[in-house]
Scaffold this active site. Structure first.
Site, PDB file in Angstrom:
ATOM      1  N   GLU A 100     -10.173   5.406   6.975  1.00 38.94           N
ATOM      2  CA  GLU A 100      -8.747   5.718   7.044  1.00 38.94           C
ATOM      3  C   GLU A 100      -8.319   7.009   6.346  1.00 38.94           C
ATOM      4  OE1 GLU A 100      -8.142   1.694   5.324  1.00 38.94           O
ATOM      5  OE2 GLU A 100      -6.380   1.684   6.622  1.00 38.94           O
ATOM      6  N   ARG A 157       0.835  -1.207   0.000  1.00 37.82           N
ATOM      7  CA  ARG A 157       0.000   0.000   0.000  1.00 37.82           C
ATOM      8  C   ARG A 157       0.869   1.256   0.000  1.00 37.82           C
ATOM      9  NH1 ARG A 157      -5.381   1.565   0.474  1.00 37.82           N
ATOM     10  NH2 ARG A 157      -6.140  -0.560   0.584  1.00 37.82           N
TER      11      ARG A 157
HETATM   12  N1  MTE Z   1     -13.035   4.514  14.142  1.00 38.82           N
HETATM   13  C1  MTE Z   1     -13.124   4.202  15.458  1.00 38.82           C
HETATM   14  N2  MTE Z   1     -13.930   4.934  16.240  1.00 38.82           N
HETATM   15  N3  MTE Z   1     -12.404   3.175  15.991  1.00 38.82           N
HETATM   16  C2  MTE Z   1     -11.556   2.411  15.216  1.00 38.82           C
HETATM   17  O1  MTE Z   1     -10.917   1.482  15.711  1.00 38.82           O
HETATM   18  N4  MTE Z   1     -10.602   2.038  12.961  1.00 38.82           N
HETATM   19  C3  MTE Z   1     -10.277   2.640  11.677  1.00 38.82           C
HETATM   20  C4  MTE Z   1     -11.516   3.284  11.059  1.00 38.82           C
HETATM   21  N5  MTE Z   1     -12.206   4.099  12.005  1.00 38.82           N
HETATM   22  C5  MTE Z   1     -11.436   2.732  13.819  1.00 38.82           C
HETATM   23  C6  MTE Z   1     -12.235   3.792  13.321  1.00 38.82           C
HETATM   24  C7  MTE Z   1      -9.704   1.719  10.705  1.00 38.82           C
HETATM   25  S1  MTE Z   1      -8.067   1.367  10.798  1.00 38.82           S
HETATM   26  C8  MTE Z   1     -10.453   1.167   9.699  1.00 38.82           C
HETATM   27  S2  MTE Z   1      -9.756   0.189   8.537  1.00 38.82           S
HETATM   28  C9  MTE Z   1     -11.893   1.410   9.608  1.00 38.82           C
HETATM   29  O2  MTE Z   1     -12.380   2.237  10.648  1.00 38.82           O
HETATM   30  C10 MTE Z   1     -12.613   0.074   9.656  1.00 38.82           C
HETATM   31  O3  MTE Z   1     -13.978   0.200   9.626  1.00 38.82           O
HETATM   32  P1  MTE Z   1     -14.844   0.457   8.295  1.00 38.82           P
HETATM   33  O4  MTE Z   1     -14.201  -0.339   7.224  1.00 38.82           O
HETATM   34  O5  MTE Z   1     -16.173   0.002   8.671  1.00 38.82           O
HETATM   35  O6  MTE Z   1     -14.744   1.923   8.036  1.00 38.82           O
HETATM   36  N1  HPA Z   2      -5.792  -2.870   4.411  1.00 40.56           N
HETATM   37  C1  HPA Z   2      -5.980  -3.504   5.567  1.00 40.56           C
HETATM   38  N2  HPA Z   2      -5.716  -4.775   5.736  1.00 40.56           N
HETATM   39  C2  HPA Z   2      -5.231  -5.468   4.698  1.00 40.56           C
HETATM   40  C3  HPA Z   2      -5.020  -4.863   3.470  1.00 40.56           C
HETATM   41  C4  HPA Z   2      -5.315  -3.496   3.299  1.00 40.56           C
HETATM   42  O1  HPA Z   2      -5.136  -2.907   2.233  1.00 40.56           O
HETATM   43  N3  HPA Z   2      -4.533  -5.790   2.633  1.00 40.56           N
HETATM   44  C5  HPA Z   2      -4.448  -6.921   3.353  1.00 40.56           C
HETATM   45  N4  HPA Z   2      -4.858  -6.742   4.601  1.00 40.56           N
HETATM   46 MO1  MOS Z   3      -7.588  -0.587   9.257  1.00 41.51          MO
HETATM   47  S1  MOS Z   3      -5.553  -0.299   9.411  1.00 41.51           S
HETATM   48  O1  MOS Z   3      -7.370  -1.330   7.667  1.00 41.51           O
HETATM   49  O2  MOS Z   3      -7.781  -1.863  10.331  1.00 41.51           O
END
Ligand code: MTE
Ligand code: HPA
Ligand code: MOS
Length: 773
Positions: free
Chosen positions: A730, A322
Site C-alpha cells: 500500500e 488509520r
Molecule cells: N497488487 C495487485 N497486483 N493487486 C492487488 O489487488 N492489493 C493491494 C496490494 N497490492 C493488490 C496489490 C493491497 S490493498 C494490499 S493490502 C496488499 O497488496 C495485500 O497484499 P500483501 O499484504 O501481500 O502485500
Molecule cells: N488494514 C486493512 N484492513 C484492516 C485494517 C488495516 O489496518 N485493520 C482492520 N482491517
Molecule cells: Mo488492503 S486496503 O489492506 O486490502
C-alpha cells in the site's frame, strides 16, 4: 544501523528477483480465475435485483414477469435466509439482502436463479420493487454530522492542548479539503461459485481476500457450523481492498441459492452492478485549523475528519483509525486534536482500499504543510524539516508509539533528490514558467515532493496472526499452503522463496496450493500490506519444524551431532557424508517421522486501545519519498505528469522485481485517485459513473513521461521481520500525493498569489476552478 540477518543462513531465493509464479500463465490466459473453473452441468446462474431508491420501505416485490421466463427458476429475498441475515466484518449490522427497508441505490434486495447468466440478468431487470420513499435521504457529510447520523460514535485522538496553542500562535490558517473516493476497478469483478457436497457440506469458491470471513458469513447466513463450509481461492484478478470484506456478501448470496436449490450456483457481477452494489474508497472532508510560528513550526493542529461510511459500518472504523493515526505522517506534532466522524449516508457502504484511510490522513497534513509554506513564502521541504520526527523534535506519535527509525526520513530524501535532480528541475520549471508567461502561453509547470511514513500491521491487534501448512512428499516435492491470498501482488512467490531457502532447495520444487480454510483455518484477510510479513513467518515456522525433524533423522542415521547436519544447495551434508533432499525425505518417511507441519505467527510487540486511541498499533513503519513534475494547461485544465522519481524503503527486499512492480502499480493507482478517477452521484443518490466510459482510470498515456523507481539500499528492517524485509503493497500509493502537490504548485505558478484551493481528484474542472476562483 546494520543488523545481522536472523536465523536464515543459506540464502538462495530470498532477495532475488524471481518472477511472479503466474506471470507466464497470466500473460497467455492460462491462469485460472473463478469464472474459468469448469462448473458442473447443473450449475445455476444468479443475478441481483438492486434498489433503485436511496431510502425507503419496501412495500411489494413483483416477481411474476421475471418468473414467467423459461429457464428462470426462483427469486429469493431475505425471507428465504435460513440463518441470520447479519454480516459485517466487525459490527454485524449489514444485511446480505435488504429486509424491510433499503438504504442506498444499488443495494441488493433479491436474487434471481436461472439457467444462464444472461437469463438471470434479463429476469432481474423485470423484477419490480415498490418502495415507499418515506424519509429524506442523507447524502452530504456535513448534514450527516449535524444530524448525528454516524455508523459509530465520534472518535477522538488527542495529545497536548491544541485549542490553546492554536489561539496563542502568531500565524493561523484554516480550511477545508474535499478528498474524493475511488472505485477499486479490479479487472476481475466480484464473483463466487458454490458447490453443495455430501451431508450439507458446501464448497465455496470466492474471489476474496479473506476466505475465513467468507466461511463465517456463509455459516451465519445458512445457520450451519463453520466446519461444514470450505472456502477456497487460488488467485484474484485484483482486490485492492475491495474484496477484503465485500466478497463475503457475494459469497453469502451465492451460498444461499445453492442451499435453496441443492445445486451448484454462480454469481458473477456485471461491472455496472459491481460498481453500484459494492463499496469504494471513502471520500473524506477534512476541516482544519492550524497555528504555527514564523519558521513554520506547527504549534497546534485541530482537524475534523469526516468520512463517507455509507449505509453500514463495514470497515469504516478501522479506516478512520488509520486516517487519524496517519495525520502526523513524518511530523512530530505535540498539540493535536483529531475528531473522526464516520458518516452514515444513503450511499453504498465504503470499504478498504489500498492505504485504508492512510491516504486521506496524509493528504490532509501534506496540504496543510503546503499551505503553511505558501503563507510564509518558504519551500515546502523547509516546513517539513522543521516539523519532522527527529531526536530534537521528538519521536513520539500522537497515539504514543515511538518512531524508531526516523533517520530514514533524511536518508530517503537525499536519495530521491539526487535521483530526480531536484534542484536543477526546480530551476528549469521556473525558467519554463517565466518564458510561458512572456509569450502568453497557457502552460505552467509545477514541481513538488512527498515523504511518507506508513504504519505496518492491522490496526486491530487480533488480526495480526497467520498460519501455514507445509508438506514434504517422499519424492522430495513440497506443497505449500498458507492463509494469504494471491491477488497479483506476488505474495505466493515470496512465501515460496522463504520455504525454498529453509530447505535450501530450488523454488520449482515448491507447489503452491490454493488458499483454503480446510488447510489453514481462522485466518485474517490478506490486507494491511502485511501478507508476506505474517504468512512468510508462518511458513518459516512450518518449514523450520520439518527441517528440524529431518535433521534429526539425518543426524541419527549418519551418527553425527545434529548441528553438523547442513542443508545446502539441494543436498544434506553430514560431516563427510552427503545425501540429496529427496533421499532424506524418503529416509525420514521410513523412520516414521512426520514430513508435514503447520506453522503459526503472531506479530510481536503490538497493542492498541481503541477507546483512548493510544498504544503501539504498528510493528514498524515504512518510508518512501517521491518528486513529481507536472504541466497544466490553464486554458483547458488538463494536466500531464512529466516525471516522477520514487525511492521506497522495502527493508531487505525479498524480491526486488516484485517490489518495484508493486511500487509502480500503487503509484499509478494513487495518480488515478488524485487526478482522473471521479465518482459522480446525481441528486437522487444514483452513482452515474458505473463503467470505464464514465469512470476514467489511468491508461498508458497517463503514465509519467519518465518514471524512476529505486529501492532504498542497505536498509534492513530493524525489527525481526522475515528476511528483515518491509511491507510494500500500500505505502507507495500515497507517493502520488507529490503529483497532486505539483499540480497545486503549477496553479500557484499561474496565479502567483499563494492562494490555492484544489479538491481531489484534480480533474480539468477542478484545476480550472482553482485557477479562477
Ligand atoms: N497488487 C495487485 N497486483 N493487486 C492487488 O489487488 N492489493 C493491494 C496490494 N497490492 C493488490 C496489490 C493491497 S490493498 C494490499 S493490502 C496488499 O497488496 C495485500 O497484499 P500483501 O499484504 O501481500 O502485500
Ligand atoms: N488494514 C486493512 N484492513 C484492516 C485494517 C488495516 O489496518 N485493520 C482492520 N482491517
Ligand atoms: Mo488492503 S486496503 O489492506 O486490502
Amino acid at each position: 544501523m546494520l543488523v545481522k540477518m536472523n536465523e536464515i543462513s543459506t540464502l538462495t531465493s530470498l532477495g532475488r528477483s524471481i518472477n511472479h509464479d503466474s506471470s507466464l500463465r497470466q500473460t497467455t490466459g492460462e491462469a485460472k480465475y473463478i469464472d474459468d473453473i469448469t462448473t458442473p452441468k447443473n450449475t445455476l446462474h444468479l443475478a441481483l435485483v438492486l434498489s433503485s431508491s436511496a431510502c425507503g420501505k419496501i412495500t411489494k416485490i413483483e416477481k411474476s414477469a421475471a418468473l414467467s421466463i423459461t429457464g428462470v427458476h426462483h427469486i429469493l429475498t431475505y425471507d428465504d435466509i435460513p440463518g441470520e441475515n447479519k454480516i459485517g466484518p466487525i459490527i454485524k449490522d449489514e444485511p446480505a439482502l435488504a429486509e424491510r427497508r433499503v438504504q442506498y441505490i444499488g443495494q441488493p434486495i433479491a436474487v434471481v436463479i436461472a439457467d444462464t447468466h444472461n437469463l438471470a440478468q434479463k429476469a432481474a431487470k423485470l423484477v419490480k420493487v415498490l418502495i415507499n420513499d418515506d424519509e429524506a435521504p442523507i447524502f452530504e457529510l456535513n448534514e450527516s454530522v449535524a444530524k448525528n447520523s454516524l455508523v459509530m460514535p465520534k472518535m477522538i485522538l488527542k495529545k497536548g492542548n491544541a485549542e490553546d496553542k492554536f489561539e496563542l500562535s502568531k500565524y493561523k490558517l484554516n480550511g477545508e479539503i474535499n478528498i474524493g473516493g475511488q472505485d477499486h476497478f479490479y479487472l476481475e469483478g466480484q464473483i463466487s461459485l458454490a458447490i453443495p457436497e455430501e451431508e450439507d457440506q458446501l464448497t465455496i469458491w470466492s474471489s476474496t481476500q479473506h476466505p475465513t470471513e467468507v466461511q463465517h458469513c456463509v455459516s451465519t447466513i445458512l445457520g450451519i457450523p463453520q466446519s461444514k463450509i470450505t472456502s477456497k481461492v487460488r488467485r484474484l484478478g485484483g482486490g485492492f481492498g475491495g474484496k477484503e470484506s465485500q466478497a463475503s456478501i457475494i459469497a453469502s448470496i451465492t451460498a444461499l441459492c445453492s442451499w435453496f436449490t441443492r445445486k451448484p450456483t454462480k454469481l458473477r457481477l456485471t461491472r455496472k452492478d459491481d460498481m453500484l452494489a459494492t463499496g469504494k474508497r471513502h471520500d473524506f472532508k477534512s476541516i482544519y485549523k492550524v497555528g504555527f510560528n514564523s519558521n513554520g513550526k506547527i504549534e497546534g493542529l485541530i482537524v475534523d475528519l469526516l468520512s463517507r461510511a455509507g449505509n453500514v459500518a463495514d470497515l469504516s472504523g478501522p479506516v478512520m483509525t488509520r486516517a487519524m493515526t496517519h495525520i502526523d505522517n513524518c511530523y512530530s506534532l505535540k498539540n493535536i486534536l483529531i475528531n473522526g466522524f464516520c458518516c452514515k449516508t444513503n450511499t453504498v457502504s465504503n470499504t478498504a482500499f489500498r492505504g485504508f484511510g492512510g491516504p486521506q490522513g496524509i493528504i490532509t497534513i501534506e496540504t496543510i504543510i503546503d499551505e503553511i509554506a505558501r503563507k510564509l513564502g518558504k519551500p515546502i521541504e523547509e516546513i517539513r524539516d522543521i516539523n519532522s520526527y527527529s531526536i530534537k523534535n521528538g519521536l513520539k506519535t500522537p497515539y504514543g508509539q515511538t518512531v524508531l527509525d526516523s533517520q530514514r526520513y533524511g536518508e530517503i530524501w537525499d536519495e530521491v533528490t539526487s535521483l530526480s535532480e531536484y534542484n536543477k528541475r526546480k530551476n528549469d520549471v521556473k525558467l519554463f514558467n517565466n518564458k510561458q508567461e512572456k509569450i502568453g502561453s497557457p502552460l505552467r509547470k509545477g514541481i513538488s515532493s512527498t515523504l511518507i511514513k506508513f504504519g505496518i500491521s492491522f490496526n486491530k491487534t487480533e488480526l495480526n496472526q497467520a498460519g501455514a501448512l507445509v508438506h514434504v512428499y517422499t519424492d522430495g516435492s513440497i506443497r505449500l499452503g498458507h492463509g494469504g491470498t494471491e491477488m497479483g501482488q506476488g505474495l505466493f512467490v515470496k512465501v515460496a522463496q522463504v520455504v525454498a531457502d529453509i530447505f535450501s532447495v530450488k523454488i520449482d520444487r515448491i507447489e503452491l496450493a490454493p488458499t483454503t480454510t480446510s488447510e489453514v483455518p481462522n485466518t485474517s484477510a490478506t490486507a494491511a500490506s502485511s501478507g508476506s510479513d505474517i504468512n512468510g513467518m508462518a511458513a518459516y515456522d512450518a518449514a523450520t519444524k520439518i527441517k528440524k525433524r529431518m535433521s534429526k533423522v539425518a543426524a541419527d542415521h549418519f551418527e553425527v551431532p545434529i548441528n553438523e547436519v547442513k542443508f545446502e544447495d539441494e543436498l544434506i551434508k553430514c560431516r563427510n557424508k552427503t545425501i540429496t533432499f529427496t533421499e532424506l525425505a524418503q529416509l525420514t518417511w521410513s523412520k516414521r517421522v512426520s514430513l508435514s507441519s503447520t506453522g503459526f505467527y503472531r506479530t510481536p510487540k503490538i497493542h492498541w486501545d481503541q477507546s483512548t486511541m493510544k498504544g503501539k498499533p504498528f510493528f514498524y513503519f515504512t518510508w518512501g519519498a517521491s518528486i513529481s513534475e507536472v504541466v497544466i494547461d490553464t486554458f483547458t485544465g488538463e494536466s500531464n505528469v512529466l516525471s516522477s522519481s520514487i525511492v521506497q524503503d522495502c527493508g531487505s527486499s525479498m524480491n526486488p522485481k516484485i517490489d518495484i512492480g508493486q511500487i509502480e502499480g500503487a503509484f499509478i493507482q494513487g495518480l488515478g485517485w488524485l487526478t482522473c478517477e471521479e465518482l459522480y452521484w446525481n441528486n437522487k443518490g444514483r452513482l452515474m459513473t458505473t463503467g470505464p466510459s464514465t469512470y476514467k482510470i489511468p491508461g498508458s498515456r497517463d503514465m509519467p513521461n519518465s518514471l524512476k523507481v529505486k529501492l532504498l539500499e542497505n536498509s534492513p528492517n530493524i525489527e525481526k521481520t522475515i528476511f528483515r524485509s518491509k511491507a510494500v503493497g500500500e505505502p507507495p500509493l500515497m507517493l502520488a500525493i507529490s503529483v497532486w502537490l505539483a499540480i497545486r504548485d503549477a496553479v500557484n505558478n499561474y496565479r502567483k498569489d499563494g492562494l490555492v484551493k484544489l479538491n481531489a481528484p484534480a480533474t480539468p474542472e477542478e484545476i480550472l476552478k482553482a485557477i479562477n476562483f
